[in-house]
Design a protein around this motif. Structure first.
Motif: not given
Length: 260
Positions: A49, A51, A98, A101-102, A104, A239, A241-242, A257
């Motif tokens: 989880g 990065v 985070y 869990g993501r 930002v 947000p 992402a990979h 990620v």
């Protein structure tokens, strides 16, 4: 930092290809920690989880990676991710944190902003700053006509005017304007050649890089699968992402990620 392609023998300074146990020139053995770097790698990376940021372009720092394990990570000339020698990065430039869990990213009111690589088409608005290649431009509505005569009834002489829904203006040092091109229709193509706005000497700009289009008072920016991407300055939290990319100052960073 990712593992180097070659280990350099300390005895004769000869590169030893990865996986070789001995130097091919002098026969000196390769240390165990070089032969089996996974022991150290897993102790840092096996954190589901979480990065890391990989520095893609960084004024000689290319390839450096930052593992984001804390709740928040300040990017700036000081902080958790420091770039003290980049004059375009503010002291406290951006925050990576985070939420749910993501990861930002948020611009911390920096002078030059945080730029996010767009995927496909996104909505843009007048006043938005857009980065592609080494060019920084701003989307602006076409100025209202000001054809009134002065006090003695004389009109200002000018080139013929064409109806246009918007224009794109190149931004130079200290906010000065460079090239300014008004859309003749409802769209304007940007690239290195055969476009309405061309930057012929910028090797980072693709021949047909991006298009801005207006429809019913709304504007769309489309990247045409350009090699180096099109970036928009963030005005709110984003947000990540990979595979996402960020430009902060002169630093280009890629989001990676970890697999669970």
């Amino acid at each position: 930092m990712e593992q180097a392609k070659h280990y350099v023998c300390p005895s004769c300074m000869t590169p030893v290809p990865s996986g070789h146990k001995f130097c091919g020139r002098c026969g000196t053995g390769v240390p165990e920690e070089v032969l089996n770097p996974r022991v150290h790698f897993f102790s840092d990376m096996q954190d589901p989880g979480k990065v890391r940021l990989l520095l893609i372009r960084g004024d000689g720092m290319d390839g450096l990676s930052y593992h984001l394990k804390a709740d928040q990570h300040i990017v700036g000339r000081s902080g958790q991710i420091e770039f003290p020698d980049d004059p375009f990065i503010s002291a406290r430039h951006a925050n990576l944190f985070y939420r749910g869990g993501r990861l930002v990213v948020r611009d911390e009111e920096s002078l030059n902003g945080v730029y996010y690589r767009v995927r496909g088409s996104v909505e843009v608005k007048p006043g938005d700053s857009i980065l592609f290649g080494e060019q920084l431009v701003r989307l602006e509505p076409t100025p209202r006509p000001s054809d009134n005569a002065d006090a003695d009834g004389t009109y200002f002489y000018s080139s013929p005017k064409h109806p246009s829904p918007f224009r794109v203006v190149q931004l130079l040092d200290n906010g000065a304007y460079g090239i300014s091109v008004a859309a003749k229709g409802n769209s304007l193509r940007i690239g290195r050649e055969d476009c309405e706005l061309n930057f012929t000497t910028d090797v980072y700009v693709s021949p047909h890089h991006a298009t801005i289009e207006e429809k019913d008072g709304r504007y769309t920016l489309t990247d045409h699968d350009s090699l180096n991407g099109t970036y928009i300055r963030l005005k709110s939290e984003q947000p990540l992402a990979h595979g996402d990319y960020l430009f902060i100052g002169r630093k280009l960073l890629r989001v990676e990620v970890n697999s669970n």
